[in-house]
Write an enzyme that holds these catalytic residues in place. Structure first.
Site, PDB file in Angstrom:
ATOM      1  N   LYS A 124       0.830  -1.212   0.000  1.00 30.58           N
ATOM      2  CA  LYS A 124       0.000   0.000   0.000  1.00 30.58           C
ATOM      3  C   LYS A 124       0.860   1.258   0.000  1.00 30.58           C
ATOM      4  O   LYS A 124       0.526   2.254  -0.634  1.00 30.58           O
ATOM      5  CB  LYS A 124      -0.939  -0.009   1.199  1.00 30.58           C
ATOM      6  CG  LYS A 124      -1.994  -1.114   1.128  1.00 30.58           C
ATOM      7  CD  LYS A 124      -3.005  -0.955   2.249  1.00 30.58           C
ATOM      8  CE  LYS A 124      -3.727  -2.248   2.565  1.00 30.58           C
ATOM      9  NZ  LYS A 124      -4.567  -2.748   1.481  1.00 30.58           N
ATOM     10  N   GLU A 208      -4.382   6.627   8.338  1.00 25.93           N
ATOM     11  CA  GLU A 208      -5.292   7.266   7.396  1.00 25.93           C
ATOM     12  C   GLU A 208      -6.468   7.805   8.173  1.00 25.93           C
ATOM     13  O   GLU A 208      -6.839   7.216   9.198  1.00 25.93           O
ATOM     14  CB  GLU A 208      -5.851   6.208   6.412  1.00 25.93           C
ATOM     15  CG  GLU A 208      -5.141   6.152   5.105  1.00 25.93           C
ATOM     16  CD  GLU A 208      -5.703   5.096   4.162  1.00 25.93           C
ATOM     17  OE1 GLU A 208      -6.809   4.574   4.395  1.00 25.93           O
ATOM     18  OE2 GLU A 208      -5.022   4.799   3.182  1.00 25.93           O
ATOM     19  N   HIS A 243     -15.515  -6.763   5.820  1.00 25.00           N
ATOM     20  CA  HIS A 243     -14.720  -6.038   4.808  1.00 25.00           C
ATOM     21  C   HIS A 243     -14.613  -6.813   3.493  1.00 25.00           C
ATOM     22  O   HIS A 243     -13.720  -6.558   2.696  1.00 25.00           O
ATOM     23  CB  HIS A 243     -13.306  -5.708   5.310  1.00 25.00           C
ATOM     24  CG  HIS A 243     -13.277  -4.701   6.410  1.00 25.00           C
ATOM     25  ND1 HIS A 243     -13.781  -3.442   6.281  1.00 25.00           N
ATOM     26  CD2 HIS A 243     -12.800  -4.777   7.670  1.00 25.00           C
ATOM     27  CE1 HIS A 243     -13.626  -2.781   7.411  1.00 25.00           C
ATOM     28  NE2 HIS A 243     -13.038  -3.569   8.275  1.00 25.00           N
ATOM     29  N   ARG A 300      -5.170  -7.819 -11.089  1.00 28.39           N
ATOM     30  CA  ARG A 300      -5.697  -9.094 -11.604  1.00 28.39           C
ATOM     31  C   ARG A 300      -7.141  -8.887 -12.041  1.00 28.39           C
ATOM     32  O   ARG A 300      -7.696  -7.800 -11.850  1.00 28.39           O
ATOM     33  CB  ARG A 300      -5.686 -10.120 -10.477  1.00 28.39           C
ATOM     34  CG  ARG A 300      -6.479  -9.619  -9.285  1.00 28.39           C
ATOM     35  CD  ARG A 300      -6.704 -10.647  -8.226  1.00 28.39           C
ATOM     36  NE  ARG A 300      -6.951 -10.017  -6.940  1.00 28.39           N
ATOM     37  CZ  ARG A 300      -8.107  -9.529  -6.523  1.00 28.39           C
ATOM     38  NH1 ARG A 300      -9.166  -9.609  -7.302  1.00 28.39           N
ATOM     39  NH2 ARG A 300      -8.235  -8.970  -5.340  1.00 28.39           N
TER      40      ARG A 300
HETATM   41  P1  ADP Z   1      -7.491  -4.671   1.755  1.00 29.84           P
HETATM   42  O1  ADP Z   1      -6.213  -4.654   0.974  1.00 29.84           O
HETATM   43  O2  ADP Z   1      -7.372  -5.404   3.048  1.00 29.84           O
HETATM   44  O3  ADP Z   1      -8.694  -5.044   0.936  1.00 29.84           O
HETATM   45  P2  ADP Z   1      -8.342  -1.863   1.517  1.00 29.84           P
HETATM   46  O4  ADP Z   1      -7.436  -0.711   1.715  1.00 29.84           O
HETATM   47  O5  ADP Z   1      -8.728  -2.180   0.098  1.00 29.84           O
HETATM   48  O6  ADP Z   1      -7.695  -3.140   2.237  1.00 29.84           O
HETATM   49  O7  ADP Z   1      -9.668  -1.663   2.375  1.00 29.84           O
HETATM   50  C1  ADP Z   1     -10.651  -2.666   2.513  1.00 29.84           C
HETATM   51  C2  ADP Z   1     -11.940  -2.063   3.073  1.00 29.84           C
HETATM   52  O8  ADP Z   1     -11.685  -1.442   4.345  1.00 29.84           O
HETATM   53  C3  ADP Z   1     -12.555  -0.979   2.210  1.00 29.84           C
HETATM   54  O9  ADP Z   1     -13.403  -1.497   1.222  1.00 29.84           O
HETATM   55  C4  ADP Z   1     -13.308  -0.177   3.254  1.00 29.84           C
HETATM   56  O10 ADP Z   1     -14.534  -0.836   3.554  1.00 29.84           O
HETATM   57  C5  ADP Z   1     -12.414  -0.245   4.484  1.00 29.84           C
HETATM   58  N1  ADP Z   1     -11.467   0.921   4.568  1.00 29.84           N
HETATM   59  C6  ADP Z   1     -10.217   1.001   4.059  1.00 29.84           C
HETATM   60  N2  ADP Z   1      -9.651   2.225   4.304  1.00 29.84           N
HETATM   61  C7  ADP Z   1     -10.565   2.930   4.996  1.00 29.84           C
HETATM   62  C8  ADP Z   1     -10.608   4.275   5.546  1.00 29.84           C
HETATM   63  N3  ADP Z   1      -9.562   5.119   5.457  1.00 29.84           N
HETATM   64  N4  ADP Z   1     -11.728   4.661   6.198  1.00 29.84           N
HETATM   65  C9  ADP Z   1     -12.780   3.822   6.319  1.00 29.84           C
HETATM   66  N5  ADP Z   1     -12.811   2.570   5.832  1.00 29.84           N
HETATM   67  C10 ADP Z   1     -11.725   2.109   5.174  1.00 29.84           C
END
Ligand code: ADP
Length: 508
Positions: A124, A208, A243, A300
């Protein structure tokens, strides 16, 4: 990047995956006149992807670490069977840069992006760094791994609580911690770091701002090896449990043409930042005012890619294959148009009444829905067992309609037709969501399940169905009575059968 005009015709593809996605890839390959090779574990000997492929090779025992993740064994199968290219599907080895490199080094085409792009987007923090040259909106936070806890606490104060601590190497919804206030900052930080070390072998974490009512909206992109990149609009994936997505749709009910254009441009720039080629997805999080921020890029094909195929008419797997052959993208941004609305529900072998715990067993009854606007991507047949070793997704039920209302109506009808007996599934749960006013209005976020779903609502649903069944029984009895009455009057006898199926009773 390969700037030459060389194309390398692919004649035989090995699909390094199982289940619905293996079948889905093989179908496009077959339409292109390309031979297919399946690999399978001992648990999947009778699986549909094994039967469908032109050739199939057992690569090991049921656990995926001993079969579907065996890189060298899979590459050896390619040499033995003169395979030109590997399609990794999603999950398993699809985002493994080491595998992509090994495949390429072995002289086999990897149907996906470069190992470098996979690597950058797999972290990330590296991803945020790579896109920093472009004007991509980011969630307020720290751009680098936290080394000084005091400075990080200061930054959290500036951003405002609640904040989220995230593991740079995290994935699949794991490695995130919400911090509500300054008092718990240090403790949560220590926990996050030790969790990241034990789960991902990398203790790098960052912070974040926590978006409290977030929508998960992602953009599909396609890029070729000549530097051309287009986007194929958005998918809304905010209906999640743990999630993880369960219902997706395209387009989003709330995204305006202006926001769509801005998100599309940002997604193309993210792809450009890592010289991306192949199919990829740029994920954004949007707040209640639809301010959107870059989350990550998945390098992907996604589970939910069919909704994009339905609304654009583009076969994404065929495009992946053509790109891997070195062809120039035949699609221009201006050619692409949204042609309707599509929904996908993921049919998981899970019990929504029991915290969505996976359920396993035999599919004693399994009948797919049919009819206009319905697509089922699955890997099962009646009588088959759902194995415990892999992801519990049985099928993806996809509908297409001229607009959102028609797509929802078709989905509700298709869910009613779907007959699955023997295991618990998410179908009834999805039906509940699709009829909820918050879903219908489009004004829902990733908190939907926590906010509105309780196991009891499914009981209420079942009761309604029972009441309906009772009414049907009364109606059938009345018909019988009237027909009997006619017979008594020496009128021609008619067959008095109740043809109503008992799907309602059997559906789980
Ligand atoms: P992963 O790689 O584990 O999928 P992501 O960064 O894509 O992680 O986030 C997965 C989920 O977590 C998102 O779809 C959202 O629901 C929640 N999420 C991620 N970042 C935030 C944030 N800054 N604030 C609120 N929810 C978040």
């Amino acid at each position: 990047m390969d700037n030459s005009n060389h194309t390398h015709k692919i004649n035989k593809i090995l699909v390094a995956n199982r289940g619905e996605i293996a079948l889905r890839v093989m179908r496009s390959a077959r339409e292109m006149g390309i031979k297919t090779v399946a690999i399978f574990s001992e648990a999947d000997r009778n699986a549909l992807h094994v039967k469908y492929a032109d050739e199939a090779v057992c690569v090991g025992p049921p656990p995926s670490s001993e079969s579907y993740l065996q890189m060298d064994k899979i590459i050896q199968v390619c040499h033995d069977l003169k395979v030109d290219a590997i399609h990794p599907g999603y999950g398993f080895l699809s985002e493994n840069a080491v595998f992509a490199k090994k495949v390429t080094d072995a002289g086999i085409i990897f149907i996906g992006p470069s190992p470098e792009a996979i690597e950058v987007m797999g972290s990330k923090l590296a991803a945020k760094d790579a896109v920093s040259k472009y004007d991509i909106p980011m969630v307020p936070g720290t751009p680098k791994a936290i080394t000084d806890v005091g400075a990080a606490k200061q930054r959290a104060e500036e951003i405002g609580y609640p904040i989220l601590i995230k593991a740079s190497a995290g994935g699949g919804g794991k490695g995130m911690r919400i911090v509500e206030n300054a008092a718990e900052f240090e403790e949560q930080m220590n926990r996050a770091v030790s969790e990241a070390v034990s789960a991902f072998g990398d203790g790098a974490v960052f912070i974040e701002k926590y978006i409290t009512s977030p929508k998960h909206i992602e953009i599909q992109v396609l890029g070729d090896t000549h530097g051309n990149i287009v986007h194929l609009f958005e998918r809304e994936c905010s209906i999640q449990r743990r999630h993880q997505k369960v219902i997706e749709e395209a387009p989003s009910a709330v995204v305006t043409p202006e926001i769509r254009r801005a998100m599309g441009e940002a997604a193309v720039n993210v792809a450009r930042a890592c010289n991306y080629y192949g199919a990829g997805t740029v994920e954004f999080i949007a707040d209640e005012n639809l301010n959107f921020y870059f989350l990550e890029m998945n390098t992907r094909l996604q589970v939910e890619h069919p909704v994009t195929e339905q609304i654009t008419g583009v076969d994404l797997v065929k495009e992946q294959i053509k790109i891997a052959q070195g062809e120039v993208l035949s699609i221009k941004q201006d050619d692409l148009q949204i042609q309707g609305h599509s929904l996908e529900v993921r049919v998981y072998a899970e019990d929504p009444k029991n915290n969505f715990l996976p359920d396993i067993g035999k599919l004693t009854t399994y009948q797919r829905p049919q009819g206009a606007g319905v697509r089922v991507d699955d890997g099962f047949e009646q009588g088959m067992d759902v194995p415990i070793y892999y992801d519990p997704m049985i099928a993806k039920l996809v509908t297409f309609g001229k607009d959102r209302t028609q797509a929802i109506e078709r989905m509700l009808r298709a869910i009613e037709e779907y007959q699955i007996v023997g295991i618990e599934t998410t179908l009834g749960f999805c039906s509940y969501v699709l009829q909820h006013e918050s879903f219908v209005s489009g004004k829902f976020d990733t908190n939907f399940v926590n906010k509105y779903f309780k196991p009891e609502v499914l009981d209420a649903h079942d009761l309604n169905e029972e009441a309906q069944q009772d009414e049907e029984k009364v109606a059938a009895a009345l018909v019988n009575f009237l027909l009997e009455h006619k017979k008594d009057n020496n009128k021609p006898a008619q067959q008095a059968t109740t043809t109503k199926s008992n799907w309602r009773k059997n559906r789980v």
